[in-house]
Design a protein around this motif. Structure first.
Motif, PDB file in Angstrom:
ATOM      1  N   VAL A  22     -13.195  63.028 -35.088  1.00  0.00           N
ATOM      2  CA  VAL A  22     -12.888  62.124 -36.199  1.00  0.00           C
ATOM      3  C   VAL A  22     -12.298  62.916 -37.364  1.00  0.00           C
ATOM      4  N   LEU A  23     -12.888  64.077 -37.697  1.00  0.00           N
ATOM      5  CA  LEU A  23     -12.387  64.889 -38.805  1.00  0.00           C
ATOM      6  C   LEU A  23     -10.981  65.419 -38.522  1.00  0.00           C
ATOM      7  N   ALA A  24     -10.632  65.487 -37.239  1.00  0.00           N
ATOM      8  CA  ALA A  24      -9.265  65.877 -36.884  1.00  0.00           C
ATOM      9  C   ALA A  24      -8.287  64.719 -37.043  1.00  0.00           C
ATOM     10  N   GLY A  25      -8.823  63.524 -37.360  1.00  0.00           N
ATOM     11  CA  GLY A  25      -7.959  62.371 -37.637  1.00  0.00           C
ATOM     12  C   GLY A  25      -7.827  61.378 -36.508  1.00  0.00           C
ATOM     13  N   ARG A  38     -11.913  43.710 -43.451  1.00  0.00           N
ATOM     14  CA  ARG A  38     -12.675  44.792 -44.074  1.00  0.00           C
ATOM     15  C   ARG A  38     -12.341  46.182 -43.541  1.00  0.00           C
ATOM     16  N   ARG A  39     -11.729  46.275 -42.378  1.00  0.00           N
ATOM     17  CA  ARG A  39     -11.564  47.575 -41.730  1.00  0.00           C
ATOM     18  C   ARG A  39     -10.516  48.442 -42.440  1.00  0.00           C
ATOM     19  N   PRO A  40     -10.906  49.640 -42.926  1.00  0.00           N
ATOM     20  CA  PRO A  40      -9.916  50.560 -43.500  1.00  0.00           C
ATOM     21  C   PRO A  40      -9.031  51.203 -42.438  1.00  0.00           C
ATOM     22  N   LEU A  41      -9.387  51.001 -41.168  1.00  0.00           N
ATOM     23  CA  LEU A  41      -8.599  51.576 -40.077  1.00  0.00           C
ATOM     24  C   LEU A  41      -7.161  51.096 -40.139  1.00  0.00           C
ATOM     25  N   TYR A  42      -6.951  49.845 -40.579  1.00  0.00           N
ATOM     26  CA  TYR A  42      -5.601  49.286 -40.638  1.00  0.00           C
ATOM     27  C   TYR A  42      -4.762  49.925 -41.746  1.00  0.00           C
ATOM     28  N   ALA A  43      -5.416  50.608 -42.690  1.00  0.00           N
ATOM     29  CA  ALA A  43      -4.699  51.328 -43.736  1.00  0.00           C
ATOM     30  C   ALA A  43      -4.535  52.805 -43.386  1.00  0.00           C
ATOM     31  N   GLY A  44      -4.836  53.173 -42.128  1.00  0.00           N
ATOM     32  CA  GLY A  44      -4.680  54.558 -41.688  1.00  0.00           C
ATOM     33  C   GLY A  44      -5.865  55.436 -42.001  1.00  0.00           C
ATOM     34  N   LEU A  45      -7.032  54.833 -42.297  1.00  0.00           N
ATOM     35  CA  LEU A  45      -8.222  55.595 -42.672  1.00  0.00           C
ATOM     36  C   LEU A  45      -9.353  55.327 -41.687  1.00  0.00           C
ATOM     37  N   ILE A  46     -10.177  56.352 -41.466  1.00  0.00           N
ATOM     38  CA  ILE A  46     -11.316  56.250 -40.560  1.00  0.00           C
ATOM     39  C   ILE A  46     -12.592  56.342 -41.385  1.00  0.00           C
ATOM     40  N   ASP A  47     -13.500  55.410 -41.177  1.00  0.00           N
ATOM     41  CA  ASP A  47     -14.737  55.361 -41.954  1.00  0.00           C
ATOM     42  C   ASP A  47     -15.923  55.274 -40.997  1.00  0.00           C
ATOM     43  N   VAL A  48     -16.765  56.324 -40.979  1.00  0.00           N
ATOM     44  CA  VAL A  48     -17.984  56.346 -40.163  1.00  0.00           C
ATOM     45  C   VAL A  48     -19.131  56.702 -41.101  1.00  0.00           C
ATOM     46  N   PRO A  63      -8.441  60.389 -43.666  1.00  0.00           N
ATOM     47  CA  PRO A  63      -7.091  60.093 -43.153  1.00  0.00           C
ATOM     48  C   PRO A  63      -7.017  60.238 -41.634  1.00  0.00           C
ATOM     49  N   GLY A  64      -6.462  59.226 -40.972  1.00  0.00           N
ATOM     50  CA  GLY A  64      -6.310  59.266 -39.523  1.00  0.00           C
ATOM     51  C   GLY A  64      -4.873  59.535 -39.119  1.00  0.00           C
ATOM     52  N   LYS A  65      -4.689  59.961 -37.878  1.00  0.00           N
ATOM     53  CA  LYS A  65      -3.347  60.257 -37.367  1.00  0.00           C
ATOM     54  C   LYS A  65      -2.664  59.038 -36.740  1.00  0.00           C
ATOM     55  N   HIS A  66      -3.393  57.951 -36.583  1.00  0.00           N
ATOM     56  CA  HIS A  66      -2.798  56.757 -35.990  1.00  0.00           C
ATOM     57  C   HIS A  66      -1.893  56.065 -37.009  1.00  0.00           C
ATOM     58  N   GLU A  67      -1.017  55.218 -36.508  1.00  0.00           N
ATOM     59  CA  GLU A  67      -0.084  54.493 -37.371  1.00  0.00           C
ATOM     60  C   GLU A  67      -0.805  53.377 -38.123  1.00  0.00           C
ATOM     61  N   ALA A  68      -0.667  53.357 -39.438  1.00  0.00           N
ATOM     62  CA  ALA A  68      -1.292  52.311 -40.250  1.00  0.00           C
ATOM     63  C   ALA A  68      -0.499  51.014 -40.127  1.00  0.00           C
ATOM     64  N   LEU A  69      -1.209  49.889 -40.158  1.00  0.00           N
ATOM     65  CA  LEU A  69      -0.553  48.591 -40.100  1.00  0.00           C
ATOM     66  C   LEU A  69      -0.215  48.065 -41.486  1.00  0.00           C
ATOM     67  N   THR A  70      -0.862  48.606 -42.512  1.00  0.00           N
ATOM     68  CA  THR A  70      -0.581  48.196 -43.889  1.00  0.00           C
ATOM     69  C   THR A  70      -0.853  49.365 -44.817  1.00  0.00           C
ATOM     70  N   SER A  71      -0.444  49.245 -46.051  1.00  0.00           N
ATOM     71  CA  SER A  71      -0.643  50.326 -47.023  1.00  0.00           C
ATOM     72  C   SER A  71      -2.065  50.297 -47.564  1.00  0.00           C
TER      73      SER A  71
END
Length: 528
Positions: A154-157, A235-245, A254-262
């Motif tokens: 997860v810390l690797a994004g 509610r999911r920040p995943l769609y903004a390119g962020l990972i929350d655990v 910050p995640g390495k996946h493509e964000a769906l929104t800003s």
């Protein structure tokens, strides 16, 4: 209970997951070894109870083991041998190991293991306890290693949990298995987030209704999109390119996946969700009566209801009506066709003249180009703000290390979190600076089409689009009188501007302003 008294046996098998039970052969191999053991002992195997649950925790949460105990309860105390493959399959928790042994003993059942010999002596019980504790230690160590590896991933994004709506896992060169957008659900989620942030959808119920208009959205056994799915999606920040655990202390990483929104759009969604909730859409609100709740009674001003009425011949007829008790028009029906046809006539009057609409298009074009120029010039200012925030965070972290007060430390940590949030917003804006998500045509095409002819969107007969027309074209509901029809509507600002009688005679102001040109002589111009 002596060994000679036992002639009946029960086999218990367990693997750690459903996947192992389906795709592996662990249960079959365990049962085969246990049957060979029973034959060698001269036992008659009466039943086999398999499980696919994790080894730790309460054994009463294992369906197979609960069924085994129930089977023994039904045997009226007959002696049985309960055979299992390995001590780790019995219970990898010292406390529950001892409790399970007592439960089986109380039912006149003796435990036998292929890889361990139980002895009813002080030394035997001591060794059994040590072996059970060793199994618990191994389980906890394995769990810790798994969490450490997952945390590092997860810390690797990289997101490591089950994919959410709009994403799927795919092997990507250089990244391994990672989230990628899953169309068409990715575009649906993006539109829902941006629509809720902009106010297009006023409530979670309206977003749910939007999801239900697409057959690709997951549904429950009743064919409906779950309300919890919609709420969690917003509610999911995943769609903004962020990972929350949260349970691992990882917040908005910050995640390495493509964000769906800003991130900015996601923050607006959270602010709207945390704001005063909007009343949910009534269940009886449907495409049959798109003006229900919007059209108001011309007598009392109360929102009108609607219903189907059955005639003597059995045919159904749609009506709008006022249901307020003290209204003179109470329960006096008005045909749906009369109200909706009259409303469509009102919409047609909102269509601007071609000359005026051409002027509006030029205004949009000029505003678009001006905003692009401003965005390019603001990049330097945003970089300076980022440096300032980084410096402030460093200072606060130094103060946290130096302070000995828990209260002061907690207050400083909250300030750091707030600055980190501001930093994410600025970084998001800087990354998107001068790079619009869509072209001018894609951005304004629908808006211009709506302004050019709002009745066209209404005639699609799609309830979400009809709701959008009502929300964008009018500031409040329209009063309807059964004799005179609709009263003068309160239009929204765009249509008030486009509806002026003399607007077609006006034109845009030139960039140089409206003052007359002056000579080259040095003069002082009025500040107005």
């Amino acid at each position: 209970m002596s060994e000679d008294e036992v002639t009946r046996a029960i086999i218990y098998c367990r693997v750690s997951s459903t996947k192992q039970a389906i795709h592996g052969h662990g249960l079959d191999s365990q049962e085969a070894r246990c049957r060979d053991y029973a034959i060698s002992k001269g036992y008659q195997v009466e039943a086999v109870f398999p499980d696919d649950a994790s080894g730790g925790g309460d054994f009463m949460k294992r369906p197979g083991l609960v069924a085994l105990l129930s089977y023994l309860d039904a045997q009226d105390g007959k002696p049985y041998a309960v055979i299992f493959d390995d001590l780790k399959r019995f219970a990898r928790d010292t406390e529950f190991h001892i409790k399970l042994r007592r439960e089986l003993t109380s039912r006149n059942a003796r435990v036998e293991c292929l890889n361990f010999k139980f002895e009813d002596t002080p030394e035997g019980r001591f060794i059994e306890t040590i072996m059970a504790a060793q199994g618990e230690l191994e389980r906890q160590q394995n769990g810790r290693q798994v969490v450490q590896k997952m945390t590092a991933r997860v810390l690797a994004g990289y997101y490591i949990f089950a994919p959410v709506l709009g994403y799927r896992y795919e092997k990507v060169p250089g990244h391994g298995k990672m989230l990628v957008p899953d169309e068409p659900n990715a575009s649906i989620v993006r539109e829902a987030l941006e629509g809720y942030a902009a106010g297009r959808f006023q409530s979670i119920s309206e977003v749910k209704q939007f999801f239900e208009s697409f057959p690709s959205t997951p549904r429950d056994r009743h064919g409906e999109v779950r309300f919890t799915l919609v709420a969690e999606t917003l509610r999911r920040p995943l769609y903004a390119g962020l990972i929350d655990v949260e349970k691992w202390g990882i917040r908005l990483h910050p995640g390495k996946h493509e964000a769906l929104t800003s991130y900015e759009t996601w923050k607006k969604v959270q602010e709207r969700l945390d704001d005063k909730p909007v009343a949910a859409i009534r269940k009886d609100f449907s495409a049959d009566f798109p003006l229900r709740g919007f059209v108001r009674c011309g007598c009392c001003g109360n929102p009108m209801s609607a219903c189907w009425s059955k005639s003597k011949t059995g045919k159904k007829h749609p009506y709008y009506l006022c249901v307020r008790k003290d209204c003179d028009e109470k329960r006096k029906s008005i045909r749906r066709a009369d109200i909706e046809d009259s409303f469509e006539d009102v919409l047609r009057t909102l269509k601007p003249t071609p000359a005026l609409f051409a002027c509006v298009k030029e205004m949009f074009r000029a505003a678009w180009e001006m905003r692009l120029a401003q965005a390019n010039s603001l990049g330097g200012d945003l970089k300076m703000d980022l440096k300032r925030i980084d410096a402030s965070i460093e200072q606060l972290l130094d103060r946290i290390v130096e302070t000995e007060s828990c209260t002061v430390s907690a207050a400083l940590e909250r300030r750091v979190e707030k600055l980190e949030d501001e930093k994410r917003l600025l970084a998001d804006k800087l990354a998107e600076m001068g790079k619009p998500k869509r072209s001018y045509r894609e951005t304004f095409e629908l808006a211009l089409d709506f302004l050019a002819n709002p009745s066209k969107l209404w005639e699609t007969r799609q309830l979400p689009l009809q709701q959008t027309v009502l929300r964008l074209a009018f500031t409040e509901g329209l009063a309807y009188d059964r004799d005179t029809g609709f009263r003068t509507p309160e239009l929204s600002l765009p249509f008030r501007a486009l509806g002026g009688k003399n607007m077609e005679k006006r034109r845009m102001v030139e960039p140089r302003g409206i003052e007359p040109l002056t000579s080259s002589l040095r003069t002082t111009r009025s500040p107005n």
